[in-house]
Scaffold this motif. Sequence first.
Motif, PDB file in Angstrom:
ATOM      1  N   LEU A  20       0.832  -1.199   0.000  1.00  0.00           N
ATOM      2  CA  LEU A  20       0.000   0.000   0.000  1.00  0.00           C
ATOM      3  C   LEU A  20       0.871   1.255   0.000  1.00  0.00           C
ATOM      4  CD1 LEU A  20      -2.867   1.137   0.075  1.00  0.00           C
ATOM      5  CD2 LEU A  20      -2.736   1.067   2.557  1.00  0.00           C
ATOM      6  N   LEU A  21       1.922   1.260   0.797  1.00  0.00           N
ATOM      7  CA  LEU A  21       2.849   2.387   0.813  1.00  0.00           C
ATOM      8  C   LEU A  21       3.475   2.556  -0.568  1.00  0.00           C
ATOM      9  CD1 LEU A  21       4.355   4.624   2.322  1.00  0.00           C
ATOM     10  CD2 LEU A  21       6.032   2.891   3.026  1.00  0.00           C
ATOM     11  N   TRP A  22       3.819   1.444  -1.211  1.00  0.00           N
ATOM     12  CA  TRP A  22       4.391   1.515  -2.561  1.00  0.00           C
ATOM     13  C   TRP A  22       3.432   2.244  -3.511  1.00  0.00           C
ATOM     14  CZ3 TRP A  22       8.970   0.281  -4.890  1.00  0.00           C
ATOM     15  CH2 TRP A  22       8.971   0.395  -6.289  1.00  0.00           C
ATOM     16  N   ARG A  23       2.178   1.818  -3.500  1.00  0.00           N
ATOM     17  CA  ARG A  23       1.210   2.412  -4.432  1.00  0.00           C
ATOM     18  C   ARG A  23       1.024   3.906  -4.171  1.00  0.00           C
ATOM     19  NH1 ARG A  23      -1.268  -2.832  -3.568  1.00  0.00           N
ATOM     20  NH2 ARG A  23      -1.051  -4.001  -5.508  1.00  0.00           N
ATOM     21  N   LEU A  24       0.969   4.295  -2.931  1.00  0.00           N
ATOM     22  CA  LEU A  24       0.818   5.702  -2.575  1.00  0.00           C
ATOM     23  C   LEU A  24       2.029   6.503  -3.042  1.00  0.00           C
ATOM     24  CD1 LEU A  24      -0.769   7.903  -1.056  1.00  0.00           C
ATOM     25  CD2 LEU A  24       0.427   7.190   1.006  1.00  0.00           C
ATOM     26  N   CYS A  25       3.222   5.986  -2.779  1.00  0.00           N
ATOM     27  CA  CYS A  25       4.451   6.687  -3.164  1.00  0.00           C
ATOM     28  C   CYS A  25       4.612   6.742  -4.674  1.00  0.00           C
ATOM     29  CB  CYS A  25       5.671   6.011  -2.547  1.00  0.00           C
ATOM     30  SG  CYS A  25       5.681   6.090  -0.774  1.00  0.00           S
ATOM     31  N   ARG A  26       4.230   5.670  -5.332  1.00  0.00           N
ATOM     32  CA  ARG A  26       4.359   5.641  -6.794  1.00  0.00           C
ATOM     33  C   ARG A  26       3.447   6.681  -7.426  1.00  0.00           C
ATOM     34  NH1 ARG A  26       4.327   5.919 -11.549  1.00  0.00           N
ATOM     35  NH2 ARG A  26       5.378   4.554 -13.017  1.00  0.00           N
ATOM     36  N   ALA A  27       2.232   6.848  -6.878  1.00  0.00           N
ATOM     37  CA  ALA A  27       1.313   7.868  -7.385  1.00  0.00           C
ATOM     38  C   ALA A  27       1.890   9.267  -7.153  1.00  0.00           C
ATOM     39  CB  ALA A  27      -0.053   7.734  -6.716  1.00  0.00           C
ATOM     40  N   LEU A  28       2.492   9.494  -5.993  1.00  0.00           N
ATOM     41  CA  LEU A  28       3.119  10.779  -5.711  1.00  0.00           C
ATOM     42  C   LEU A  28       4.291  11.018  -6.654  1.00  0.00           C
ATOM     43  CD1 LEU A  28       3.231  13.290  -3.855  1.00  0.00           C
ATOM     44  CD2 LEU A  28       4.761  11.973  -2.364  1.00  0.00           C
ATOM     45  N   TRP A  29       5.103   9.984  -6.885  1.00  0.00           N
ATOM     46  CA  TRP A  29       6.233  10.111  -7.801  1.00  0.00           C
ATOM     47  C   TRP A  29       5.745  10.444  -9.209  1.00  0.00           C
ATOM     48  CZ3 TRP A  29       7.716   7.675 -12.285  1.00  0.00           C
ATOM     49  CH2 TRP A  29       9.010   7.942 -12.721  1.00  0.00           C
ATOM     50  N   GLU A  30       4.667   9.795  -9.642  1.00  0.00           N
ATOM     51  CA  GLU A  30       4.117  10.047 -10.986  1.00  0.00           C
ATOM     52  C   GLU A  30       3.731  11.514 -11.143  1.00  0.00           C
ATOM     53  OE1 GLU A  30       3.120   9.362 -14.825  1.00  0.00           O
ATOM     54  OE2 GLU A  30       4.014   7.865 -13.501  1.00  0.00           O
ATOM     55  N   ASP A  31       3.162  12.088 -10.109  1.00  0.00           N
ATOM     56  CA  ASP A  31       2.747  13.493 -10.164  1.00  0.00           C
ATOM     57  C   ASP A  31       3.919  14.469 -10.132  1.00  0.00           C
ATOM     58  OD1 ASP A  31       0.107  12.748 -10.285  1.00  0.00           O
ATOM     59  OD2 ASP A  31      -0.279  13.073  -8.147  1.00  0.00           O
ATOM     60  N   LEU A  59      10.515  12.887  -1.675  1.00  0.00           N
ATOM     61  CA  LEU A  59       9.684  12.242  -0.658  1.00  0.00           C
ATOM     62  C   LEU A  59       9.093  10.937  -1.196  1.00  0.00           C
ATOM     63  CD1 LEU A  59       8.497  12.645   2.207  1.00  0.00           C
ATOM     64  CD2 LEU A  59       6.590  13.811   1.110  1.00  0.00           C
ATOM     65  N   ALA A  60       8.633  10.965  -2.443  1.00  0.00           N
ATOM     66  CA  ALA A  60       8.083   9.759  -3.064  1.00  0.00           C
ATOM     67  C   ALA A  60       9.151   8.676  -3.180  1.00  0.00           C
ATOM     68  CB  ALA A  60       7.513  10.091  -4.443  1.00  0.00           C
ATOM     69  N   LEU A  61      10.340   9.049  -3.602  1.00  0.00           N
ATOM     70  CA  LEU A  61      11.416   8.066  -3.724  1.00  0.00           C
ATOM     71  C   LEU A  61      11.787   7.486  -2.365  1.00  0.00           C
ATOM     72  CD1 LEU A  61      13.376   6.556  -5.485  1.00  0.00           C
ATOM     73  CD2 LEU A  61      14.939   8.495  -5.312  1.00  0.00           C
ATOM     74  N   GLU A  62      11.822   8.326  -1.346  1.00  0.00           N
ATOM     75  CA  GLU A  62      12.092   7.844   0.013  1.00  0.00           C
ATOM     76  C   GLU A  62      11.037   6.826   0.432  1.00  0.00           C
ATOM     77  OE1 GLU A  62      11.532   9.649   4.402  1.00  0.00           O
ATOM     78  OE2 GLU A  62      12.765  10.871   3.081  1.00  0.00           O
ATOM     79  N   GLY A  63       9.779   7.109   0.117  1.00  0.00           N
ATOM     80  CA  GLY A  63       8.701   6.181   0.445  1.00  0.00           C
ATOM     81  C   GLY A  63       8.815   4.872  -0.318  1.00  0.00           C
ATOM     82  N   LEU A  64       9.220   4.929  -1.592  1.00  0.00           N
ATOM     83  CA  LEU A  64       9.408   3.708  -2.384  1.00  0.00           C
ATOM     84  C   LEU A  64      10.523   2.855  -1.783  1.00  0.00           C
ATOM     85  CD1 LEU A  64       9.063   5.161  -5.984  1.00  0.00           C
ATOM     86  CD2 LEU A  64       7.443   3.644  -4.831  1.00  0.00           C
ATOM     87  N   LEU A  65      11.588   3.500  -1.358  1.00  0.00           N
ATOM     88  CA  LEU A  65      12.691   2.772  -0.719  1.00  0.00           C
ATOM     89  C   LEU A  65      12.232   2.139   0.590  1.00  0.00           C
ATOM     90  CD1 LEU A  65      15.589   5.287  -1.404  1.00  0.00           C
ATOM     91  CD2 LEU A  65      15.324   3.000  -2.398  1.00  0.00           C
ATOM     92  N   THR A  66      11.443   2.867   1.358  1.00  0.00           N
ATOM     93  CA  THR A  66      10.918   2.333   2.611  1.00  0.00           C
ATOM     94  C   THR A  66       9.995   1.145   2.336  1.00  0.00           C
ATOM     95  OG1 THR A  66      11.077   4.481   3.700  1.00  0.00           O
ATOM     96  CG2 THR A  66       9.569   2.885   4.680  1.00  0.00           C
TER      97      THR A  66
END
Length: 111
Positions: A20-31, A59-66
């Motif tokens: 779920l965190l991945w999907r949220l971060c990926r959407a943020l990264w896309e934007d 921030l999105a990349l940090e979340g993807l790494l997490t």
Amino acid sequence: MLFDVENPPVEPPDGCRHRLLWRLCRALWEDHRPGRAGHYPSVGPPQADRLVSCRLARLALEGLLTASGEQPVASSLWLDVARSRIATGDINPAAVLAEARWHRRRAGLTE
């Protein structure tokens, strides 16, 4: 590394610890990805002499790494963003609970 940081996949890669965190971060990264309309690069430190991604892209990349387990803890800034997305309805709390249950079962913990 489980993914290409220049173009992370939309769906969580195999071995992703927090889907779920991945999907949220990926959407943020896309934007906020480089080259996207509305993406604002900022100038890095003078000694680096380069452009760096905007704060939300980092921030999105940090979340993807997490999410992938490469970075052990999400930052307080990222947690604040997640809380605000829940408050505005961008994140479904039921999905958050389902994700937490999935991780508990995966870890062998009982509910």
